[in-house]
Design an enzyme around this catalytic site. Structure first.
Site, mmCIF file in Angstrom:
data_model
loop_
_atom_site.group_PDB
_atom_site.id
_atom_site.type_symbol
_atom_site.label_atom_id
_atom_site.label_comp_id
_atom_site.label_asym_id
_atom_site.label_seq_id
_atom_site.Cartn_x
_atom_site.Cartn_y
_atom_site.Cartn_z
ATOM 1 N N ARG A 187 11.912 -7.889 6.159
ATOM 2 C CA ARG A 187 12.021 -6.341 6.375
ATOM 3 C C ARG A 187 12.499 -6.023 7.320
ATOM 4 N NH1 ARG A 187 5.969 -4.258 6.001
ATOM 5 N NH2 ARG A 187 5.704 -5.686 8.310
ATOM 6 N N ARG A 200 11.801 -5.584 13.472
ATOM 7 C CA ARG A 200 10.303 -4.938 14.371
ATOM 8 C C ARG A 200 9.789 -6.373 15.097
ATOM 9 N NH1 ARG A 200 6.767 -1.075 10.144
ATOM 10 N NH2 ARG A 200 6.887 -2.505 9.410
ATOM 11 N N ARG A 205 -10.738 0.262 8.773
ATOM 12 C CA ARG A 205 -10.551 -1.453 8.506
ATOM 13 C C ARG A 205 -11.430 -2.597 9.019
ATOM 14 N NH1 ARG A 205 -4.752 -0.676 10.926
ATOM 15 N NH2 ARG A 205 -3.582 0.322 8.931
ATOM 16 N N LYS A 227 1.035 -0.963 -0.130
ATOM 17 C CA LYS A 227 0.008 -0.034 -0.168
ATOM 18 C C LYS A 227 0.631 1.419 0.517
ATOM 19 C CE LYS A 227 -2.127 0.135 3.556
ATOM 20 N NZ LYS A 227 -1.590 -1.737 3.907
ATOM 21 N N ARG A 230 -1.560 -11.588 12.099
ATOM 22 C CA ARG A 230 -2.817 -10.475 11.794
ATOM 23 C C ARG A 230 -3.045 -10.351 10.250
ATOM 24 N NH1 ARG A 230 3.190 -7.270 11.015
ATOM 25 N NH2 ARG A 230 1.995 -5.622 9.830
#
Length: 304
Positions: A207, A236, A172, A96, A247
């Site tokens: 990531r 992270r 959401r 996104k 998630r």
């Protein structure tokens, strides 16, 4: 010189010629005049009349004195088309952020992220920010009504109204969607980035965050520029395979309800492709929408 206009006038002799008759019609903006009985003005009396559609319509005194009375004039004011209003949604790591950069660069839309708004309100110490901070400090979710009001206020700002907006990753849930609907906030197009779960997990797990610059890298798709940067990168805490799958499960549960609200304006984009190919799909849809709404082509406004 013969001129064709679209309103009906009658010319009658003026009893006393005047050397300083003022214009009858004068406008700073173009006027569109329509009539069921258009008149071809080809009389010599109109040979010195001036008509300018670009600078406004002005009728000046002709060589022979006359007065004009409009018997039937129907004016249609030109209304500027509304700018684009776009929502974009996708799972974590669906791309996104990258696509929002491409869209805003070409189409000049105001990029609005609910998460960014929340952080800004908290940092600014606004009333909504204080309420949101209190909830977060207690480990509670920020109530929908707080986030919805933040989004509403941002969408109503002058830049969003003039340039159009791109709402990123929001709503959401069904309740958030319904809240926006009740406020009369509805997009022209809802873009859904569709990416397979296997690729999503790979993107998230790979990531890395640069704690110095805040820039996000990917070990495979976007590696760091130097060994010095690579040495300080960190992962992270929520970018693990276990957490990303949780998630994704939450995302899939909520997105179905959201899509039910926007099912008539959804475009599903294959997000598994290269980022340039993904944008090509989005760009095609937005270009069609620009033409449909009668807007100026974005290349003329913001560059290719």
């Amino acid at each position: 010189m013969a001129c064709l206009t679209s309103f009906l006038v009658t010319a009658t002799p003026s009893p006393q010629p005047s050397s300083s008759l003022p214009p009858l019609f004068s406008s700073a903006k173009p006027l569109k005049l329509i009539s069921s009985n258009p008149l071809l003005l080809s009389s010599p009396d109109f040979s010195r009349s001036s008509f300018c559609l670009n600078e406004g319509l002005t009728i000046r005194r002709s060589a022979k004195p006359f007065s004009i009375s409009a018997q039937k004039v129907s004016s249609v004011a030109s209304v500027d088309p509304e700018p684009l209003r776009i929502m974009i949604s996708g799972a974590p790591a669906s791309g996104k952020g990258t696509q929002c950069e491409f869209i805003t660069k070409k189409y000049g839309l105001v990029h609005i992220s609910a998460g960014d708004l929340l952080r800004e309100e908290v940092a600014a110490g606004s009333e909504n920010g204080k309420r949101a901070k209190e909830c977060m400090e207690k480990g509670q979710l920020v109530p929908n009504e707080i986030v919805v009001m933040m989004v509403k206020e941002r969408l109503l700002k002058s830049d969003s109204q003039e340039k159009g907006w791109l709402l990123d990753g929001y709503p959401r849930s069904l309740s958030q969607s319904m809240a926006l609907e009740e406020l009369g906030i509805r997009p022209d197009l809802f873009i859904l980035l569709d990416v397979s779960e296997e690729i999503l997990v790979e993107r998230v797990v790979g990531r890395r965050l640069d704690p110095v610059t805040g820039k996000i890298y990917h070990l495979k798709y976007s590696p760091p520029e130097t060994e010095e940067i690579a040495a300080r990168l960190i992962q992270r805490f929520d970018d693990t395979e276990e957490k990303v799958k949780l998630r994704l499960q939450t995302h899939h549960q909520n997105v179905k309800d959201v899509l039910s609200i926007y099912e008539d304006i959804i475009i599903k984009v294959d997000g598994n492709a290269l980022k340039e190919d993904v944008f090509a799909q989005i760009d095609s849809a937005l270009s069609g929408l620009v033409e449909q709404k009668g807007l100026q082509h974005p290349c003329g406004m913001y560059g290719a």
